[in-house]
Design a protein around this motif. Sequence first.
Motif, mmCIF file in Angstrom:
data_model
loop_
_atom_site.group_PDB
_atom_site.id
_atom_site.type_symbol
_atom_site.label_atom_id
_atom_site.label_comp_id
_atom_site.label_asym_id
_atom_site.label_seq_id
_atom_site.Cartn_x
_atom_site.Cartn_y
_atom_site.Cartn_z
ATOM 1 N N ARG A 18 -40.021 -8.900 -21.937
ATOM 2 C CA ARG A 18 -39.553 -10.243 -22.298
ATOM 3 C C ARG A 18 -38.751 -10.198 -23.596
ATOM 4 O O ARG A 18 -37.667 -10.761 -23.692
ATOM 5 C CB ARG A 18 -40.751 -11.183 -22.473
ATOM 6 N N ARG A 19 -39.279 -9.495 -24.615
ATOM 7 C CA ARG A 19 -38.584 -9.426 -25.893
ATOM 8 C C ARG A 19 -37.243 -8.710 -25.773
ATOM 9 O O ARG A 19 -36.249 -9.103 -26.387
ATOM 10 C CB ARG A 19 -39.463 -8.731 -26.940
ATOM 11 N N LEU A 20 -37.223 -7.647 -24.967
ATOM 12 C CA LEU A 20 -35.979 -6.910 -24.756
ATOM 13 C C LEU A 20 -34.893 -7.824 -24.184
ATOM 14 O O LEU A 20 -33.758 -7.847 -24.666
ATOM 15 C CB LEU A 20 -36.232 -5.729 -23.817
ATOM 16 N N ASN A 24 -31.300 -9.825 -25.864
ATOM 17 C CA ASN A 24 -29.979 -9.639 -25.270
ATOM 18 C C ASN A 24 -29.470 -10.919 -24.596
ATOM 19 O O ASN A 24 -28.736 -10.870 -23.602
ATOM 20 C CB ASN A 24 -30.014 -8.469 -24.287
ATOM 21 N N GLN A 25 -29.899 -12.042 -25.134
ATOM 22 C CA GLN A 25 -29.360 -13.359 -24.771
ATOM 23 C C GLN A 25 -29.683 -13.799 -23.344
ATOM 24 O O GLN A 25 -28.861 -14.433 -22.681
ATOM 25 C CB GLN A 25 -27.824 -13.384 -24.975
ATOM 26 N N TYR A 26 -30.862 -13.465 -22.863
ATOM 27 C CA TYR A 26 -31.330 -13.976 -21.577
ATOM 28 C C TYR A 26 -32.486 -14.946 -21.819
ATOM 29 O O TYR A 26 -33.298 -14.735 -22.725
ATOM 30 C CB TYR A 26 -31.810 -12.843 -20.665
ATOM 31 N N GLN A 27 -32.545 -15.997 -21.010
ATOM 32 C CA GLN A 27 -33.695 -16.891 -21.042
ATOM 33 C C GLN A 27 -34.758 -16.307 -20.109
ATOM 34 O O GLN A 27 -34.447 -15.914 -18.984
ATOM 35 C CB GLN A 27 -33.290 -18.295 -20.569
ATOM 36 N N LEU A 106 -31.354 -2.850 -19.056
ATOM 37 C CA LEU A 106 -30.272 -3.790 -19.368
ATOM 38 C C LEU A 106 -29.069 -3.568 -18.462
ATOM 39 O O LEU A 106 -28.414 -4.530 -18.042
ATOM 40 C CB LEU A 106 -29.867 -3.648 -20.839
ATOM 41 N N GLN A 107 -28.769 -2.316 -18.133
ATOM 42 C CA GLN A 107 -27.659 -2.039 -17.223
ATOM 43 C C GLN A 107 -27.932 -2.597 -15.840
ATOM 44 O O GLN A 107 -27.052 -3.181 -15.203
ATOM 45 C CB GLN A 107 -27.417 -0.528 -17.139
#
Length: 479
Positions: A18-20, A24-27, A106-107
């Motif tokens: 969740r923190r990751l 990176n600007q995700y809800q 993230l990728q």
Amino acid sequence: MPHILIVEDETIIRSALRRLLERNQYQVSEAGSVQEAQERFSIPSFDLIVSDLRLPGAPGTELIKLGQGKPVLIMTSYASLRSAVDSMKMGAVDYIAKPFDHDEMLQAVSRILRDRQTLQSMQAERAATSKVATGDKAGPDNSNGEIGIIGSCPPMQDMYSKIRKVAPTDSNVLIQGESGTGKELVARALHNLSRRAKAPMISVNCAAIPESLIESELFGHEKGAFTGASAGRAGLVEAADGGTLFLDEIGELPLEAQARLLRVLQEGEIRRVGSVQSQKVDVRLIAATHRDLKSLAKVGQFREDLYYRLHVIALKLPALRERGADVNEIATAFLARQSAKAGRTDLRFAPDAELAIRQYSWPGNVRELENAVERAVILCESPEISAELLGIDIELSDLDVNEFIGLAPQTAGSSSSTAGEPTEDLSLEDYFQHFVLEHQDHMTETELARKLGVSRKCLWERRQRLGIPRRKTGVASET
């Protein structure tokens, strides 16, 4: 801002993930099971669902149906990679094997969301086209079609951006990367997008020309310049006049030829072997190498002045193993190409082949992948190409089973965390220790090993290394 649902029963993994994503600007919303997700959220409202495969109650694959078409990314341990095949058959958009690092997750998330947005745009464009007979084309073209290279991982997106910026200039370019990564494709893209695109691009593999002939081949020679020179001949640099000269494996160029090449770059002129007259040439130089030219220059094996002339713009191509899901996309493109050559229209990769393609390290990079697919197409007698037919030196059942599940952060944290909320930089070793200490009172060694995705032998070895004694009481002994 894309809204992502995480469904994972292990709090330590769920919190770290969740923190990751939030950084990176995700809800992000989260749940510990499929049932909890159903009770708390409208699952189809999310842009992406990231779920563990093994959950209490219903498995994570249930979210594929509950998501009503929304993409589902399945997380699974190495020990249960075979289950990922079934997940994808059921409609999961992709899987990610634990342990995974930050960049890998993230990728995957970025690619899935980007593909979904592209699909939605295409659907909207089709809908608009069906209603309107004429009209302006909406929006810019963000594809890499004009570059001609397959792949959409972040390192390649950065590469495409640099190619578009550099191509219109006349600056010298040095392309670095392992053998087989596609350096000539980058050179071709730089040429095709330049003002020299209508002029020739001459490609030379410096390692393939004998040292005694390299100067003559590059710069030409006059009649009688050496034994066998019965007539004058233009060199490859002259042939590239007005266009682009691509020197592959430039690290293999002899020092004498390097001096001549430096003159081309400094003065814009060449002199044929055996001639006393120079002539002007207008050539843009693109060089490529898998070697460290700076280190070679320090030991006198490459001219330092030439290195700095070449190093005006440096582009670094990532190895295939660093490109994530690109490898499957590239393999599919090769399959289509080789199938067309063979006159086959029925071929496809079996699920085990897709997993093997993704997990194999591909030391020979794209070239090795292309050769493997070509060989498989030639030898395949059924519609499905298996992992065995690809000749990949890997066994799905042996895929790093000594690893364990968890999130592998970018930096390691303290190994003393045994309770409470995990730190942001919790390492895999920290997670292992935390998990074992938290659960060994109520789980058997077999259950612990299964949950961690390792063998009991591996569990015992990691206990020994980390100094975690096995509890003598609290759990019934196993036979």
